[in-house]
Design a protein around this motif. Structure first.
Motif, PDB file in Angstrom:
ATOM      1  N   ALA A 111       0.727  -0.724   0.106  1.00 19.39           N
ATOM      2  CA  ALA A 111       0.217  -0.232  -0.226  1.00 19.39           C
ATOM      3  C   ALA A 111       0.880   1.340  -0.195  1.00 19.39           C
ATOM      4  CB  ALA A 111      -0.781  -0.421   0.987  1.00 19.39           C
ATOM      5  N   LYS A 116      -3.261   5.036  -0.577  1.00 17.39           N
ATOM      6  CA  LYS A 116      -4.744   5.050   0.841  1.00 17.39           C
ATOM      7  C   LYS A 116      -5.557   6.173   0.144  1.00 17.39           C
ATOM      8  CE  LYS A 116      -4.187   7.383   4.951  1.00 17.39           C
ATOM      9  NZ  LYS A 116      -2.804   7.865   6.171  1.00 17.39           N
ATOM     10  N   GLU A 149      -1.018  -5.223   5.583  1.00 13.82           N
ATOM     11  CA  GLU A 149      -0.745  -4.333   4.808  1.00 13.82           C
ATOM     12  C   GLU A 149      -2.174  -3.249   4.680  1.00 13.82           C
ATOM     13  OE1 GLU A 149       1.881  -2.541   2.763  1.00 13.82           O
ATOM     14  OE2 GLU A 149       3.989  -3.569   3.836  1.00 13.82           O
ATOM     15  N   LEU A 153      -4.778  -0.848   6.713  1.00 11.90           N
ATOM     16  CA  LEU A 153      -5.679   0.456   5.555  1.00 11.90           C
ATOM     17  C   LEU A 153      -6.724   0.530   5.824  1.00 11.90           C
ATOM     18  CD1 LEU A 153      -4.173   2.951   4.139  1.00 11.90           C
ATOM     19  CD2 LEU A 153      -4.820   1.091   2.174  1.00 11.90           C
ATOM     20  N   SER A 156      -8.170   1.324   9.123  1.00 17.76           N
ATOM     21  CA  SER A 156      -7.586   3.057   9.400  1.00 17.76           C
ATOM     22  C   SER A 156      -7.789   4.126   9.230  1.00 17.76           C
ATOM     23  CB  SER A 156      -5.607   2.778   9.364  1.00 17.76           C
ATOM     24  OG  SER A 156      -5.202   3.346   8.097  1.00 17.76           O
TER      25      SER A 156
END
Length: 616
Positions: A111, A116, A149, A153, A156
């Motif tokens: 990522a 993102k 990951e 992500l 988050s």
């Protein structure tokens, strides 16, 4: 109501993670491109600059048909989106047209900042992405680590339970296969098509085919034959060519009424005229003269506009003005201020991330965008169209919060660098007011650095970064948020060499000047007084004479007739030149050359610059 035989998806990913190559394979294996027919590599990247740089700049739509054993024949509209953060405005608009997204992540790199950025936009719209771990056939691919990951992500970014329960596919766009797990057969793209049909919802429409027609315009382009072409997804109704519709602005006010001349649908790599479009489909409509992006095109009986998503504001701006150097008008055909103004405002109409304003004296235009690459691509396109321009140093756009605190744009910077160079990179960036957020090894003797820093700290840094890492480092950036102003940041340390006269550069003069610094020009190039011809080895500007020829005498002496051997000049690209200049310098852009020159600052600008230098 939904049309179960239709799916609308966007492919989103970080730059160079394989979106456009994946679309090539989907077109081939679905039969949209006839077997054996010639098709260019990265067929969706039709723009010259896209092909030269290997990046997608403009979002483009295509369409394929897939005959699923369980669901029958289904049409899938696929939108290939840009992967660079500077063109994020394209992504933000496009996501409102689709019901699902393929999130491509490189199985080696993992990522990245743009991953993102685009994922946060997709999750905020309620989309449920399908994760595709691409390039799993690479030698250093680690799909298990990258999948962890990606899950972190999602968490988050505040993904809900449905979004966290995303399907995962393993694929190689280059080899043309996708699989549900790493042990499955690697034959073709069928598992990807089946996953899209199963997990992406069919488009919802307001009412049936007989409901009043409504569509939100999300992209705009100009066609020399059809005029304005507006693309969007039909929310309700069935538009037909020859009908009269109206355009409503975001606040519901009338923009214009117009007769639709053509309705175009995306079929494979072509855009074909159709006699009737169905609700939920993505189409392009021609016939409007004033309607623009974010306007609602609708039946005359409709009174309310379709709400559209707000777009993140520009973070960087430059001043563009007509070229007024002594060499102006010799290479370009479009040099008038009026023509430049028309071109810039036409660009701002179709690109919601670009903002153009006139300067008080009317001879320059402030062009604001997302970053140096976006502004550089705009200027490069204008240059190829025959424009001559003068471009100022970029500056960031600040704003104030409720307390009066000055806020400036911050970026997330992710750097992959060899272990031996990581210390030098961190030192340079911390001097520029950046803060280290994370540092971890990625294997193969490389380290990944994640930093947060002001946008203005990175202006002109990329060339220095490549020098410090011997060309092996990779830097990616993405807009993060506006934060409190960090204070003065030291800019360029070296002065420049400025030509004292006008004429053609002489080899003997450049040979003597090489000990003063690095040359930007070669012998025979036209120069003029005030033109920057090189970088001084010291921190002050120096006036030099590149026109001084060798004095000829009838006396022969040892060493007098040695051949002049010049070091090749350092050629600055357009983006490098814009990032290199200081506040009292301009970039002169013509169809054939990129030159730098000194300018005489206005009194108030001289005071402002002196104050900035005094503050460090």
């Amino acid at each position: 109501m939904t049309d179960q035989s239709l799916r609308n998806i966007a492919i989103i990913a970080h730059v160079d993670h394989g979106k456009t190559t994946m679309v090539d394979e989907l077109l081939r294996q679905s039969g949209a491109v006839r077997e054996g027919a010639a098709m260019d590599e990265r067929a969706m990247d039709s723009n010259d600059i896209e092909r030269e740089r290997g990046i997608t700049i403009l979002a483009k739509c295509t369409s394929v048909e897939w005959d699923s054993p369980a669901d029958g024949l289904t049409r899938i509209n696929i939108i290939d989106t840009p992967g660079h953060a500077d063109f994020g405005g394209e992504v933000e608009r496009i996501l409102s047209m689709v019901d699902g997204a393929l999130l491509l992540v490189d199985a080696e790199e993992g990522a990245m900042p743009q991953t993102k950025f685009v994922l946060s936009k997709a999750l905020a719209l309620g989309l449920k992405p399908v994760v595709v771990l691409n390039k799993v056939d690479r030698p250093h691919a680690d799909p298990d680590r990258v999948l962890d990951e990606v899950f972190d992500l999602f968490a988050s970014l505040g993904a809900n339970e449905d979004q966290l329960d995303f399907p995962v596919l393993y694929a190689s766009g280059k080899e043309g296969w996708a699989a549900n797990d790493l042990e499955a057969p690697r034959d073709n793209m069928a598992p990807l098509f089946e996953t899209v049909i199963k997990h992406v919802a069919a488009p919802e429409v307001a009412g049936g085919p007989d409901a009043p027609f409504r569509i939100l315009a999300t992209t705009l382009e100009a066609d020399p034959f059809l005029g304005r072409i507006l693309t969007g997804r039909i929310l309700a109704g069935t538009p037909k060519p020859g009908m009269t519709y109206k355009a409503l602005a975001r606040d519901g006010s009338l923009v214009e009424q117009a007769r639709v001349s053509k309705i175009l649908a995306f079929r494979g790599l072509k855009r074909q005229p159709i006699e009737e479009a169905m609700p939920g489909d993505i189409v392009a409509i021609a016939g409007f003269q004033k309607a623009s992006v974010a306007d609602t095109l609708c039946d005359l009986s409709v009174t309310d506009a379709i709400p559209s998503q707000p777009i993140d504001p520009p973070t960087l701006s430059v001043f563009i003005s007509p070229n007024d150097s002594p060499l102006a008008g010799r290479e370009g055909s479009k040099v008038q201020s009026r023509v430049i103004r028309e071109r810039l405002y036409r660009q701002a109409e179709g690109d919601v991330a670009i903002r153009v304003t006139d300067s008080p004296n009317g001879d320059a235009f402030e062009v604001a965008g997302r970053g140096e690459l976006q502004l550089g691509v705009l200027i490069e396109n204008m240059r190829r169209e025959g424009f001559e321009l003068s471009v100022s140093r970029p500056h960031v756009l600040t704003r104030r919060d409720e307390d009066g605190t000055v806020l400036e744009p911050f970026e997330e910077i992710v750097i992959d660098v060899d272990d031996e160079y990581s210390g030098g990179v961190i030192e340079k960036l911390t001097q520029r007011k950046c803060e280290l957020a994370e540092m971890k090894p990625t294997g193969g003797g490389k380290t990944r650095l994640s930093l947060h820093g002001p946008t203005r700290a990175l202006i002109g840094y990329h060339g220095e970064f490549l020098t410090d890492t011997r060309g092996t480092g990779v830097m990616n950036r993405s807009y993060l948020e506006h934060r409190a102003h960090k204070g003065a940041i030291q800019g360029r340390r070296n002065g420049v060499l400025i030509a004292m006269g006008t004429g053609e550069a002489v080899p003997f003069a450049l040979w003597n000047l090489e000990e003063r610094g690095v040359m930007f020009i070669k012998p025979g190039e036209k120069v003029y007084q005030g033109m920057i011809i090189g970088e001084n080895a010291k921190d002050n500007d120096l006036d030099v004479n590149p026109l001084k020829a060798k004095q000829l005498t009838n006396i022969r002496a040892a060493g007098k007739d040695d051949a002049v051997r010049l070091t090749p000049p350092r050629r600055l690209s357009l983006e490098q030149a814009i990032a290199y200049i200081d506040d009292d310098e301009l970039v002169e852009v013509t169809p054939e050359n990129v030159r730098l020159r000194k300018i005489e600052l206005e009194p108030h600008m001289r005071k402002k610059r002196a104050k900035a230098m005094a503050e460090g």
